[in-house]
Design an enzyme around this catalytic site. Structure first.
Site, PDB file in Angstrom:
ATOM      1  N   ASP B  89       0.958  -1.065   0.027  1.00 34.91           N
ATOM      2  CA  ASP B  89       0.028   0.066  -0.021  1.00 34.91           C
ATOM      3  C   ASP B  89       1.030   1.274   0.148  1.00 34.91           C
ATOM      4  OD1 ASP B  89      -2.267   1.400  -0.070  1.00 34.91           O
ATOM      5  OD2 ASP B  89      -2.628   1.449   2.053  1.00 34.91           O
ATOM      6  N   TYR B  91       1.090   5.739  -0.275  1.00 40.21           N
ATOM      7  CA  TYR B  91       0.585   6.867   0.560  1.00 40.21           C
ATOM      8  C   TYR B  91       0.908   8.017  -0.320  1.00 40.21           C
ATOM      9  CZ  TYR B  91       0.772   9.218   5.429  1.00 40.21           C
ATOM     10  OH  TYR B  91       0.855  10.146   6.447  1.00 40.21           O
ATOM     11  N   HIS B  96      -3.982  13.840   1.422  1.00 35.52           N
ATOM     12  CA  HIS B  96      -4.021  12.780   2.474  1.00 35.52           C
ATOM     13  C   HIS B  96      -2.859  12.926   3.374  1.00 35.52           C
ATOM     14  CE1 HIS B  96      -5.305   9.124   4.599  1.00 35.52           C
ATOM     15  NE2 HIS B  96      -3.939   8.784   4.381  1.00 35.52           N
ATOM     16  N   ARG B 105      -0.715  13.839  14.066  1.00 30.42           N
ATOM     17  CA  ARG B 105       0.787  14.554  14.580  1.00 30.42           C
ATOM     18  C   ARG B 105       0.698  15.902  14.528  1.00 30.42           C
ATOM     19  NH1 ARG B 105       1.915   9.969  11.172  1.00 30.42           N
ATOM     20  NH2 ARG B 105       2.101  11.369   9.328  1.00 30.42           N
ATOM     21  N   GLU B 157     -10.304   3.505   3.897  1.00 31.53           N
ATOM     22  CA  GLU B 157      -9.544   4.242   3.110  1.00 31.53           C
ATOM     23  C   GLU B 157     -10.006   3.894   1.582  1.00 31.53           C
ATOM     24  OE1 GLU B 157      -5.308   3.850   4.275  1.00 31.53           O
ATOM     25  OE2 GLU B 157      -5.672   5.302   5.653  1.00 31.53           O
ATOM     26  N   GLU B 159      -9.247   3.671  -2.308  1.00 29.86           N
ATOM     27  CA  GLU B 159      -8.200   3.741  -3.145  1.00 29.86           C
ATOM     28  C   GLU B 159      -8.229   2.931  -4.337  1.00 29.86           C
ATOM     29  OE1 GLU B 159      -4.527   2.287  -0.739  1.00 29.86           O
ATOM     30  OE2 GLU B 159      -5.443   2.926   1.019  1.00 29.86           O
ATOM     31  N   ASP B 188      -9.150  -0.111   2.145  1.00 30.83           N
ATOM     32  CA  ASP B 188      -8.279  -0.405   3.136  1.00 30.83           C
ATOM     33  C   ASP B 188      -8.655   0.012   4.254  1.00 30.83           C
ATOM     34  OD1 ASP B 188      -5.707  -1.433   4.239  1.00 30.83           O
ATOM     35  OD2 ASP B 188      -4.876   0.614   3.784  1.00 30.83           O
ATOM     36  N   ARG B 192      -8.243   3.500  13.599  1.00 31.12           N
ATOM     37  CA  ARG B 192      -7.106   4.523  13.704  1.00 31.12           C
ATOM     38  C   ARG B 192      -6.862   4.908  15.202  1.00 31.12           C
ATOM     39  NH1 ARG B 192      -5.712   5.678   8.721  1.00 31.12           N
ATOM     40  NH2 ARG B 192      -7.524   6.196   7.440  1.00 31.12           N
ATOM     41  N   GLN B 195      -4.225   1.733  15.451  1.00 29.20           N
ATOM     42  CA  GLN B 195      -2.831   2.498  14.734  1.00 29.20           C
ATOM     43  C   GLN B 195      -2.088   3.551  15.294  1.00 29.20           C
ATOM     44  OE1 GLN B 195      -4.177   4.062  10.719  1.00 29.20           O
ATOM     45  NE2 GLN B 195      -2.243   4.610  10.128  1.00 29.20           N
ATOM     46  N   TYR B 199       1.831   2.316  15.886  1.00 28.80           N
ATOM     47  CA  TYR B 199       2.614   2.169  14.544  1.00 28.80           C
ATOM     48  C   TYR B 199       3.899   2.954  14.402  1.00 28.80           C
ATOM     49  CZ  TYR B 199       2.496   7.439  13.889  1.00 28.80           C
ATOM     50  OH  TYR B 199       2.548   8.769  14.000  1.00 28.80           O
ATOM     51  N   LYS B 208      -4.566  -2.298  10.296  1.00 23.42           N
ATOM     52  CA  LYS B 208      -4.833  -2.602   8.773  1.00 23.42           C
ATOM     53  C   LYS B 208      -5.129  -3.964   8.452  1.00 23.42           C
ATOM     54  CE  LYS B 208      -3.441   1.771   7.560  1.00 23.42           C
ATOM     55  NZ  LYS B 208      -4.206   2.735   6.525  1.00 23.42           N
ATOM     56  N   THR B 212      -8.945  -5.915   3.982  1.00 26.49           N
ATOM     57  CA  THR B 212      -8.786  -5.247   3.026  1.00 26.49           C
ATOM     58  C   THR B 212      -9.584  -5.637   1.825  1.00 26.49           C
ATOM     59  OG1 THR B 212      -6.493  -4.847   3.447  1.00 26.49           O
ATOM     60  CG2 THR B 212      -7.179  -3.779   1.311  1.00 26.49           C
ATOM     61  N   THR B 296      -4.761   6.414   0.188  1.00 21.65           N
ATOM     62  CA  THR B 296      -5.938   7.003   0.087  1.00 21.65           C
ATOM     63  C   THR B 296      -6.010   8.033  -0.862  1.00 21.65           C
ATOM     64  OG1 THR B 296      -6.124   6.466   2.416  1.00 21.65           O
ATOM     65  CG2 THR B 296      -7.689   8.042   1.692  1.00 21.65           C
ATOM     66  N   GLU B 308     -10.228  12.161   7.699  1.00 21.38           N
ATOM     67  CA  GLU B 308     -10.485  13.521   7.228  1.00 21.38           C
ATOM     68  C   GLU B 308     -11.835  14.129   7.116  1.00 21.38           C
ATOM     69  OE1 GLU B 308      -7.248  13.287   3.742  1.00 21.38           O
ATOM     70  OE2 GLU B 308      -7.928  11.256   4.036  1.00 21.38           O
TER      71      GLU B 308
END
Lengths: 359, 359
Positions: B89, B91, B96, B105, B157, B159, B188, B192, B195, B199, B208, B212, B296, B308
């Protein structure tokens, strides 16, 4: 007494010139053809059969050893013993995790905050798991902004890998032996310069995906003695309890024929049973042929990576030929082997897994 | 005109009661049996044949359409169209990546420093890729130190996934079409809260790996028009050039039947050809059945994740039934479909991929 006596009997897939692949067990320095009991060109169908069949066929093979055909090990070709479904790698040596943090992230906290709450892991590339002896091509990648070239800080990670036989999800630690068939030795080759540039926030990718070598021999759990369970503080959440036993395995890392480290698996913080419980607790299924590795085996003094051994190349080691090394050069050969406490009281051999770096 | 006319013809694997799996193409609201041309129970052998055969058999199927047997799509069962080898996968939406950084973050730099130098990616779990319609069990995991339970911030997500047919390594961007057969839509699913706790530093894992979902239909690249290549600054290193074309795909995300977003793939920063070149530049091989997803798909206003869309649940959306949602509740159903500029000038349909969350 041999490290590969009748109390060991690891399984592999071999061929001789002009003949198809067959399953054999290692006995001393020979390979015994066991196709009569395991009539497949790969271990995968056997892995799927489950614990009662694993036990019964092992007993029948052992009884039949005197009359089965043996070939000297240097006269056979050894193959990848099973088709790798998903490959997962953990990070379960506290010594390794602290060392890596200190070397790669100086100034940041030594251990990630969740490290003692769960066995951190990530998915690797199943399609590039190769059998011992396969040449390892030095990977290319971006080593910094706009800088592309062959990795300069090519490293190893000496690990113990666990081979899943029986599919499942939400596997309690106490059901570990119903699902896991046995162990291989793993060298999770790692390009530290590619890794340093790429890995935040989604983890290592090209730094690891070019090759992961495993031993041609899969040692059945039945051959291994239970080791002391690790001491864990804080107490893990219930799905990670009981921890299950450890394994009393000592790895031996040779660099161009010189032994440079003897890290012990007894220092691992998380057990394989906890790793499997964690891997599946979210509802994810494991399949026959899944491989999950312990993470680099490092102890308080002996380490399973050259990043640690040479302090990121700043303290080179001197090999038997008088030459110094920080990281791997083209033509270098690394062999990882191991001894373990056997279930029947003696010492048994694991591996080896070897690879030579090619340009 | 149908979104699934003779200029589209995506491939899938279907069965009817009492009959084995066969390959079919979608035409309007029916499935046309093409086993005469593709005599396998899975697309995998077809994927391995390569571009000339892909083109020729598509032409023969199209010519034969009037005489082939069609079954209404709601009278067949659709299956996972191919065996997923490795799942990767990416990014690659800047929108995103910036949104996620800001939300997860806060206070840290918006885009990881290497983001515009290489398409960041990671390996996912191939064994838990499931076909559209498979129920998605809410995952369990650690949501904080000592806190274990079902994920509370379950997300999607949206995709676009790319299906590799022909194996290779070090695949230049210009050889993309020799190796990649076509596209699927991907959801996907992402927890959260799991995660956020797990992570660092090795990337998402249990957040994840539980599921999927992919669409049952694989749209061949031949059915898709080339889109405008993305503008990339700084100029990528040579192995990522030329970028190759984009794709003019607009996704549509429905939450319990209410359309909540229409993100466009045209906003993606890295092309699929660049992702494949990156994935293999280190020497890693891809295999038939490898699946790699775009990451995503979010644009400047329309986003491909609920993280989001609802600002981490703080700005719930109101669905058609008047109910509000921040993240997914049990029983919620998400469907992702898409339209794309077709190679023959019209608009074609992709997907759909659906899933319902179960406790």
């Amino acid at each position: 007494m041999s490290l590969f006596g009748p109390d060991n009997l690891p399984y592999g897939v071999f061929s001789t010139p002009g003949h198809e692949r067959r399953i054999g067990v290692r006995l001393g320095d020979s390979v015994v053809d066991v196709a009569e009991f395991l009539p497949w060109p790969s271990l995968t169908p056997f892995l799927a059969l489950g614990r009662p069949e694993w036990t019964e066929r092992r007993a029948r093979i052992r009884d039949a050893l005197p009359r089965l055909t043996a070939t000297a090990i240097d006269e056979v070709e050894l193959h990848l013993p099973f088709e790798v479904a998903d490959y997962t790698d953990f990070y379960s040596s506290e010594h390794h995790a602290v060392n890596v943090s200190r070397i790669l992230r100086p100034g940041e906290p030594g251990l990630p905050p969740q490290w003692k709450h769960l066995p951190i892991g990530y998915h690797g590339r199943a399609g590039t798991v190769v059998v011992s002896g396969t040449p390892v091509l030095r990977p290319y990648g971006q080593l910094g902004p706009g800088v592309f070239g062959p990795a300069q800080r090519l490293d190893i990670e000496a690990e113990v890998g666990f081979v899943v036989g029986v599919p499942g999800r939400r596997i309690p630690t106490g059901r570990f032996r119903d699902h896991v068939f046995g162990v291989v030795l793993v060298n999770d080759w790692s390009a530290r310069d590619i890794q340093a540039f790429e890995y935040r926030p989604l983890g290592p990718f090209l730094a690891k995906s070019f090759a992961t070598s495993i031993s041609p021999w899969v040692t059945p759990l039945e051959a291994l003695a239970d080791g002391k369970p690790p001491e864990q503080d804080p107490r893990p959440v219930p799905y990670l309890l009981p921890s299950g036993p450890g394994l009393d395995i000592t790895l031996r890392v040779e660099w161009n024929g010189t032994e440079v480290s003897r890290p012990s698996y007894t220092h691992m913080y998380w057990t394989a049973a906890q790793q499997l419980a964690h891997l599946t607790v979210n509802g994810a299924a494991v399949r026959t042929g899944d491989l999950f590795a312990s993470g680099t085996v490092s102890g308080p003094t002996e380490t399973g990576s050259f990043l640690e051994l040479t302090e990121n190349g700043t303290r080179p080691v001197r090999l038997g030929d008088g030459k110094e090394r920080g990281f791997l050069r083209d033509g270098d050969r690394v062999t990882i082997s191991a001894t373990a406490a056997g279930a029947e009281g003696g010492t048994i051999g694991l591996g080896p897994v070897s690879g030579t770096v090619c340009p």
